[in-house]
Write a protein that holds these residues in place. Structure first.
Motif, PDB file in Angstrom:
ATOM      1  N   ILE A  88      -2.210  -5.705  -5.346  1.00 39.77           N
ATOM      2  CA  ILE A  88      -2.870  -4.755  -4.455  1.00 39.77           C
ATOM      3  C   ILE A  88      -3.748  -3.879  -5.336  1.00 39.77           C
ATOM      4  O   ILE A  88      -3.325  -3.438  -6.410  1.00 39.77           O
ATOM      5  N   ILE A 125       0.843  -1.203   0.000  1.00 37.22           N
ATOM      6  CA  ILE A 125       0.000   0.000   0.000  1.00 37.22           C
ATOM      7  C   ILE A 125       0.878   1.252   0.000  1.00 37.22           C
ATOM      8  O   ILE A 125       0.665   2.186  -0.797  1.00 37.22           O
ATOM      9  N   TYR A 139      -8.906  -1.128   0.787  1.00 36.70           N
ATOM     10  CA  TYR A 139      -8.053  -1.676  -0.256  1.00 36.70           C
ATOM     11  C   TYR A 139      -8.451  -3.122  -0.502  1.00 36.70           C
ATOM     12  O   TYR A 139      -9.154  -3.736   0.297  1.00 36.70           O
ATOM     13  N   PHE A 162      -6.142  -0.460  -5.469  1.00 37.31           N
ATOM     14  CA  PHE A 162      -6.684   0.778  -4.948  1.00 37.31           C
ATOM     15  C   PHE A 162      -7.990   1.057  -5.679  1.00 37.31           C
ATOM     16  O   PHE A 162      -8.075   0.883  -6.899  1.00 37.31           O
TER      17      PHE A 162
END
Length: 264
Positions: free
Chosen positions: A257, A222, A240, A259
Motif C-alpha cells: 500500500i 489503509i 492511495y 501513501f
C-alpha cells in the motif's frame, strides 16, 4: 497522473472477479505444462498451445473470468518470457523498523513514462482485471513498435476515496511502467483506451502486505498504516496506490500500500 490498466474488452466477467496477473504464468503446474513449454524461446506446437490455454482458462475460472481465444498469443509470449522482469526504479529515503523488521519505508520514484488505463467496473477486482488484459496486449506487440516490450513490476493501481473517507470511487487507474529501453521514445498503443503518460517524481510511504487485493483488504491496510503513522498532514487522504508484485492466486502474495506525499 499515471497508472496501469490491463484487460481486453472481450474478456467475460462475472460477479466477484479478481485480477488475473502475468504472475499467474510463473505458477504453472508441472502436470499441465512441461518445462519445454515455459522455458523455451521456440514456437509452441499445437499441443503445447492447447495445454497452455487450458491452464490459463483454469486460472481464469478461479478468478471468475473467461479468457477469450484471442488472448492466446499474448499468453504464449509472456509465458516464454516470464523470467524477464524489470524492477521499476526507486530510491529508499528512510525505513521504520520494529524488532528488526521493516514496518514501512519512504521511497522516491523518479519521473518516467507509464502506460495508463482507467476502468470503472462494479468491483475493484473487476476494474483491475479488465485493465490488465488491455495492457497485456499492449505489451505483447499491439503497439507502434510491433514487438514485445517487456514486463516491469510492480503494476500499480490508483484508488480514489470519496468524502466519507471509506468508499472507493468506481474509476480505478492502473499503470505499467515502460521498460528503460522505451523511456526516451515510448511506443504508441494501438488501443485508444491506453495512454502514455509522463509522471513527475513520486514520493510515497510504502508498507508490504500479503494476500489478495479487494476493496475490503485494501481499506484494512489503509487503516493500519494510518494507525502506525498517526495524524500527519503531509500525505494525501483521498488517493492511495496498490502495488502488485505477484500472482493473486498465491496465498502469501506480496503487495504494497502506498501513501502519497503532498507537494511541499
Amino acid at each position: 497522473m499515471y497508472i496501469v490498466h490491463l484487460l481486453c474488452s472481450s474478456v467475460t466477467t462475472q460477479s466477484g472477479m479478481a485480477l488475473i496477473s502475468i504472475e499467474d504464468l510463473a505458477e504453472l503446474d508441472d502436470e499441465q505444462l512441461d518445462d519445454d513449454v515455459t522455458d523455451s524461446s521456440e514456437p509452441m506446437d499445437d499441443e503445447q498451445q492447447e495445454r497452455l490455454y487450458a491452464h490459463w482458462q483454469a486460472v481464469g475460472r478461479t478468478h471468475q473470468v473467461s479468457v477469450p481465444r484471442e488472448m492466446t498469443g499474448p499468453i504464449q509470449e509472456m509465458t516464454r518470457r516470464n523470467q524477464e522482469r524489470e524492477q521499476v526504479p526507486f530510491a529508499t529515503i528512510s525505513r521504520h523498523e520494529k524488532m528488526g523488521e521493516v514496518v514501512f519505508e519512504e521511497r522516491v520514484y523518479p519521473a518516467g513514462k507509464w502506460a495508463c488505463i482507467t476502468k470503472g467496473e462494479k468491483l475493484y477486482e473487476q476494474s483491475i482485471s479488465m485493465a490488465f488484459m488491455k495492457l497485456m496486449r499492449f505489451i505483447c506487440k499491439e503497439n507502434s513498435a510491433g514487438r514485445y516490450l517487456g514486463m516491469t513490476v510492480p503494476v500499480v493501481n490508483e484508488v480514489q476515496v470519496m468524502d466519507d473517507g471509506v468508499t472507493f470511487t468506481k474509476d480505478i487507474l492502473t499503470a505499467y511502467y515502460l521498460p528503460a529501453e522505451f523511456q526516451a521514445n515510448p511506443p504508441e498503443p494501438t488501443d485508444p483506451d491506453i495512454t502514455i503518460v509522463h509522471r513527475e517524481p513520486l514520493r510515497v510511504i510504502s508498507r508490504v502486505f500479503f494476500g489478495t487485493t479487494t476493496e475490503e483488504t485494501i481499506q484494512r491496510q489503509i487503516n493500519l498504516l494510518w494507525e502506525l503513522l498517526g495524524d500527519v498532514g503531509y500525505l494525501h487522504r483521498q488517493m492511495y496506490m496498490v502495488a502488485v508484485y505477484e500472482n493473486p492466486g498465491v496465498p502469501c502474495r506480496r503487495n504494497e500500500i502506498w501513501f502519497i506525499r503532498r507537494d511541499p
